[in-house]
Structures are given as structure tokens and as C-alpha cells.
Motif scaffolding. Structure first.
Motif, short mmCIF file in Angstrom:
data_model
loop_
_atom_site.label_atom_id
_atom_site.label_comp_id
_atom_site.label_asym_id
_atom_site.label_seq_id
_atom_site.Cartn_x
_atom_site.Cartn_y
_atom_site.Cartn_z
N GLU A 79 -14.40 36.81 37.77
CA GLU A 79 -13.72 35.81 36.94
C GLU A 79 -12.22 36.08 36.97
N ASN A 97 -1.19 31.35 33.56
CA ASN A 97 -2.44 30.69 33.18
C ASN A 97 -3.44 31.74 32.76
N TYR A 98 -4.30 31.37 31.81
CA TYR A 98 -5.29 32.30 31.30
C TYR A 98 -6.66 31.64 31.24
N ALA A 99 -7.68 32.45 31.44
CA ALA A 99 -9.03 31.98 31.19
C ALA A 99 -9.22 31.80 29.68
N ASP A 100 -10.06 30.86 29.30
CA ASP A 100 -10.29 30.62 27.88
C ASP A 100 -10.80 31.87 27.17
N SER A 101 -11.55 32.68 27.90
CA SER A 101 -12.17 33.86 27.31
C SER A 101 -11.15 34.91 26.85
N LYS A 129 -7.60 33.95 26.31
CA LYS A 129 -6.41 33.29 25.80
C LYS A 129 -6.12 33.75 24.37
#
Length: 114
Positions: free
Chosen positions: A44, A57-61, A63
Motif C-alpha cells: 500500500e 498525497n496520503y492514503a486515507d488510512s 491522513k
């Protein structure tokens, strides 16, 4: 050509913090990022940063808990990880996007105990 070396992983209790570093001994600045892979799960991408350091940018997990940054004078990117959770436990890999291809670091283990 890139040669990426990660550091800063380890064992931390839930709610704690770690900072990962990745230094590139290659000759150019690239868009870079951090991915992670837990045992039995797919890799991921958790954070990305462009070569200038302005776009992130970041993964929602992650953020709101993780922050990616870079210091081009040191050829290093960082991943500040706060409020760590057991589900953040994984091997974390630094990568550099080189055109359509990717260069990867060797990976570093992060373990979060509950």
C-alpha cells in the motif's frame, strides 16, 4: 540510478511516534514516496511527495497522522508517523519514481504494539 537507504524503524507502543528517513545517493531529484506491506497483505502506498516538496498525497488510512517531507540538500525524504496503531505495523519501503519505473529501498520494519 537510485540507491535508497531507509532508517528509523523499530518497535513502538500504540499512540507513539516514529520518523522514517530515506536517503538517495543517486544524482537527481525524483518524485518519491513511502509504501508499506504487512504480512499477507498487498503493498500500500501511504504517502507521496513530488521532487519540489510542494505536492503531497496520503492514503486515507494515514491522513492526519503521517506527514511526508523532504530535504533536497540532504537528498532525504522523511515520514513522520504519529498516533501509531497496531495496524500500521508493516515493512515500509521508500521509492523513487523514475519516469515510468520505480526504484525501491530495502525496506524497514515498523512494529506497533497494542
Amino acid at each position: 540510478q537510485v540507491h535508497l537507504v531507509e532508517s528509523g524503524g523499530g518497535l513502538v507502543q500504540a499512540g507513539g511516534s516514529l520518523r522514517l528517513s530515506c536517503t538517495d545517493s543517486g544524482g537527481r531529484m525524483y518524485d518519491m514516496g513511502w509504501s508499506r506491506q504487512a504480512l499477507g497483505k498487498e503493498r500500500e502506498t501511504v504517502a507521496r511527495i513530488d521532487s519540489t516538496g510542494f505536492r503531497k498525497n496520503y492514503a486515507d488510512s494515514v491522513k492526519g497522522r503521517f506527514t511526508i517531507s523532504r530535504d533536497n540538500t540532504k537528498r532525504t525524504i522523511y515520514l513522520q508517523m504519529n498516533d501509531l496503531k497496531p495496524e500500521d505495523s508493516a515493512t515500509y519501503y521508500c521509492y523513487a519514481k523514475i519516469g515510468a519505473n520505480y526504484g525501491w529501498g530495502q525496506g524497514i520494519q515498523v512494529t506497533v504494539s497494542s
